[in-house]
Structures are given as structure tokens and as C-alpha cells.
Design a protein around this motif. Structure first.
Motif, short mmCIF file in Angstrom:
data_model
loop_
_atom_site.label_atom_id
_atom_site.label_comp_id
_atom_site.label_asym_id
_atom_site.label_seq_id
_atom_site.Cartn_x
_atom_site.Cartn_y
_atom_site.Cartn_z
N VAL A 86 0.87 -1.16 0.00
CA VAL A 86 0.00 0.00 0.00
C VAL A 86 0.91 1.22 0.00
O VAL A 86 1.77 1.36 0.86
N LEU A 87 0.74 2.10 -0.97
CA LEU A 87 1.55 3.30 -1.09
C LEU A 87 0.80 4.48 -0.47
O LEU A 87 -0.33 4.77 -0.85
N GLU A 88 1.41 5.14 0.50
CA GLU A 88 0.84 6.32 1.13
C GLU A 88 1.78 7.50 0.91
O GLU A 88 2.97 7.40 1.19
N VAL A 89 1.24 8.61 0.44
CA VAL A 89 2.00 9.83 0.26
C VAL A 89 1.37 10.92 1.11
O VAL A 89 0.14 11.11 1.06
N THR A 90 2.15 11.62 1.89
CA THR A 90 1.63 12.65 2.77
C THR A 90 2.64 13.76 2.94
O THR A 90 3.78 13.67 2.48
N SER A 91 2.23 14.83 3.62
CA SER A 91 3.13 15.93 3.95
C SER A 91 3.51 15.84 5.42
O SER A 91 2.83 15.16 6.20
N PRO A 92 4.59 16.52 5.85
CA PRO A 92 5.01 16.43 7.25
C PRO A 92 3.97 17.03 8.19
O PRO A 92 3.27 17.99 7.85
N GLY A 93 3.85 16.47 9.39
CA GLY A 93 2.99 17.03 10.42
C GLY A 93 3.72 18.10 11.20
O GLY A 93 4.94 18.27 11.07
N VAL A 94 2.98 18.83 12.04
CA VAL A 94 3.60 19.91 12.81
C VAL A 94 4.56 19.38 13.87
O VAL A 94 5.36 20.13 14.42
N ASP A 95 4.48 18.07 14.17
CA ASP A 95 5.36 17.50 15.18
C ASP A 95 6.70 17.06 14.60
O ASP A 95 7.55 16.55 15.32
N ARG A 96 6.91 17.27 13.29
CA ARG A 96 8.18 16.89 12.67
C ARG A 96 9.30 17.76 13.24
O ARG A 96 9.22 18.99 13.22
N PRO A 97 10.37 17.18 13.78
CA PRO A 97 11.47 17.99 14.31
C PRO A 97 12.16 18.76 13.19
O PRO A 97 12.27 18.30 12.06
N LEU A 98 12.62 19.97 13.52
CA LEU A 98 13.33 20.81 12.56
C LEU A 98 14.81 20.51 12.69
O LEU A 98 15.44 20.87 13.68
N THR A 99 15.37 19.86 11.70
CA THR A 99 16.76 19.44 11.78
C THR A 99 17.62 19.97 10.63
O THR A 99 18.84 20.00 10.75
N LEU A 100 17.00 20.38 9.55
CA LEU A 100 17.73 20.86 8.37
C LEU A 100 17.37 22.31 8.09
O LEU A 100 16.28 22.78 8.48
N PRO A 101 18.25 23.05 7.41
CA PRO A 101 17.93 24.45 7.10
C PRO A 101 16.58 24.63 6.42
O PRO A 101 15.84 25.57 6.73
N ARG A 102 16.23 23.72 5.51
CA ARG A 102 14.95 23.88 4.82
C ARG A 102 13.77 23.70 5.77
O ARG A 102 12.72 24.31 5.58
N HIS A 103 13.91 22.88 6.81
CA HIS A 103 12.84 22.72 7.79
C HIS A 103 12.59 24.04 8.52
O HIS A 103 11.44 24.44 8.72
N TRP A 104 13.67 24.69 8.93
CA TRP A 104 13.56 25.96 9.63
C TRP A 104 12.99 27.04 8.70
O TRP A 104 12.13 27.82 9.10
N ARG A 105 13.47 27.05 7.46
CA ARG A 105 13.01 28.06 6.49
C ARG A 105 11.51 27.97 6.26
O ARG A 105 10.82 28.98 6.10
N ARG A 106 11.00 26.77 6.25
CA ARG A 106 9.57 26.57 5.99
C ARG A 106 8.71 26.89 7.21
O ARG A 106 7.49 26.80 7.14
N ASN A 107 9.33 27.24 8.31
CA ASN A 107 8.59 27.59 9.52
C ASN A 107 8.87 29.01 9.99
O ASN A 107 8.65 29.32 11.17
N VAL A 108 9.34 29.87 9.08
CA VAL A 108 9.52 31.29 9.43
C VAL A 108 8.17 31.86 9.86
O VAL A 108 7.15 31.65 9.22
N GLY A 109 8.19 32.58 11.00
CA GLY A 109 6.96 33.15 11.55
C GLY A 109 6.33 32.31 12.64
O GLY A 109 5.48 32.81 13.39
N ARG A 110 6.75 31.07 12.77
CA ARG A 110 6.16 30.20 13.79
C ARG A 110 7.00 30.23 15.08
O ARG A 110 8.19 30.48 15.07
N LEU A 111 6.34 29.92 16.18
CA LEU A 111 6.98 29.84 17.48
C LEU A 111 7.58 28.45 17.65
O LEU A 111 6.90 27.44 17.42
N VAL A 112 8.84 28.39 18.06
CA VAL A 112 9.52 27.11 18.19
C VAL A 112 10.31 27.07 19.50
O VAL A 112 10.61 28.11 20.10
N THR A 113 10.65 25.87 19.91
CA THR A 113 11.62 25.68 20.99
C THR A 113 12.81 24.93 20.42
O THR A 113 12.67 24.11 19.51
#
Length: 227
Positions: free
Chosen positions: A84-111
Motif C-alpha cells: 500500500v503506497l501512502e504519500v503525505t506531507s510532514p505534520g507539525v510535530d516533525r522535528p526541525l533538523t535541516l535548514p529547509r525545515h527551519w526556512r519553511r517555519n519562518v513566523g512560527r513559534l519554536v523551541t
């Protein structure tokens, strides 16, 4: 790429990653995760994709069709179990580990963790070479306390721990997620949230993720039977 629960071990995940990555990249997305898990007599292949402008339900359908076509062409192993093939987008609980992860969350509150200490702040900007600039906030840990701005702080990649996006119950005007703000009654007494409150708020803030998951289950999953 994750291979936990893989019926055929790391080799299967590596093979799928090799097939899928160029297709996903050519379509303008990043292959964020690939997971192969046993589900009865079948294998579930879960693919997570993302891009700077976000991923819509139509995008999920597009990628799902493209990857299904790849499997039809590439997978000629008659002994492989159905999948069974499932394709989805990341959830908000995905840890930010790469520059692109951080870039895609500009404006959001993070710890994030810096030198063993937790830092709370809003992502102001991201530089792939220099690091992340946060508008740091302090306080608010106890009842009645209000978080106060403590100034911007730029953190280099070598000192920045993984980030976690924070669910905000009261987002500032103009915030990118303003449309997800819960419209419940005002809490004039500033009482702590109950479990019921959190469940109700989660129903609103997780609306987009639930939509993705629902679409994946109802329409976008490609159930390819191959013996």
C-alpha cells in the motif's frame, strides 16, 4: 530514511529511495522520509514530501500517481509482497533538523536546545550558511505570567539543537497560521487549560494534517497488488 518495521530490511527502503528521489525532486519536492512497514500480508510504503510553498491535497495526488507509475515500471520482483503506497506531507510535530525545515517555519513559534538550555522564540529568518534568527521570548511558565520579548538572537547551525514547532492558542495578527486559531470563549480568568480544552484546540490546529491523512486513506493511497 526510516526503515523500522521493514519486511525486507534496509535493502527495500534503499531501493525505493533510489527510485523515488529523482522523481520527487523533478516534481519540485523534497523526499523527507520513506518508511516501509509490515501490515499483515502487505507492506505499507509511507512517503513524506515537502517543499517551501507547502503541499496541498492536489500535490499529494500528483506525487502519489508519479510514484505509483515508478513502481509499475521498476518493480519486477514476482516474489515481493503486496503493498500500500501512502504519500503525505510532514505534520507539525516533525522535528526541525535541516535548514529547509527551519526556512519553511519562518513566523512560527519554536523551541530549541542551545548549550543544554531550552530557548523559545519565533523564527525571524533563516540563512543556509549562518543559521537561524529567533525573536526570543521569556517568561510565561507560571500561571499569570506573560511572555516578554527578549530581543533577536542568531544561532549558528553548530550550536542549534533540533527545533519543535509550538501550538499557539493566541497567535499574533497577521500570523501565517491565523486561520487555525481556535474560536472558543475567551479565558478571562487565565485558568489552566483542561484536557478537554486541549483536545478541542487540537481539532482546530490539526485540521490541515487531518485533511492530508484523510485524503491519503480515502483517495490518494495507491493499493498496488503485486505478487
Amino acid at each position: 530514511m526510516s526503515t523500522s518495521g521493514s519486511r525486507s530490511g534496509p535493502v527495500a527502503a534503499q531501493r525505493l529511495t533510489g527510485w523515488f528521489t529523482p522523481v520527487v525532486t523533478a516534481a519540485g519536492y523534497d523526499l523527507e522520509d520513506l518508511d516501509v512497514r509490515a501490515a499483515g500480508t502487505r507492506s505499507v510504503v509511507r512517503v513524506v514530501v515537502d517543499r517551501d510553498s507547502g503541499v496541498s491535497l492536489d500535490d499529494v495526488a500528483e506525487v502519489s500517481r508519479a510514484l505509483s507509475d515508478v513502481l509499475d515500471v521498476q518493480d519486477d520482483d514476482p516474489g515481493r509482497s503486496p503493498y500500500v503506497l501512502e504519500v503525505t506531507s510532514p505534520g507539525v510535530d516533525r522535528p526541525l533538523t535541516l535548514p529547509r525545515h527551519w526556512r519553511r517555519n519562518v513566523g512560527r513559534l519554536v523551541t530549541t536546545s542551545v548549550g543544554g538550555a531550552e530557548v523559545l522564540g519565533r523564527v525571524v529568518s533563516v540563512d543556509d550558511a549562518e543559521g537561524v534568527t529567533l525573536a526570543v521570548e521569556k517568561g510565561g511558565a507560571k500561571k499569570g505570567q506573560v511572555r516578554k520579548a527578549a530581543g533577536d538572537r542568531t544561532l549558528g547551525w553548530d550550536e542549534l539543537g533540533e527545533g519543535r514547532v509550538q501550538v499557539e492558542f493566541n497567535r499574533p495578527a497577521g500570523h501565517r497560521d491565523e486561520h487555525l486559531v481556535h474560536e472558543g470563549p475567551a479565558d478571562d480568568d487565565d485558568e489552566p487549560l483542561t484536557a478537554d480544552d486541549v483536545d478541542e484546540l487540537d481539532d482546530g490546529t490539526d485540521e490541515q494534517d487531518d485533511a492530508h491523512d484523510g485524503a491519503a486513506d480515502a483517495a490518494q493511497d495507491q493499493d498496488q497488488e503485486r505478487q
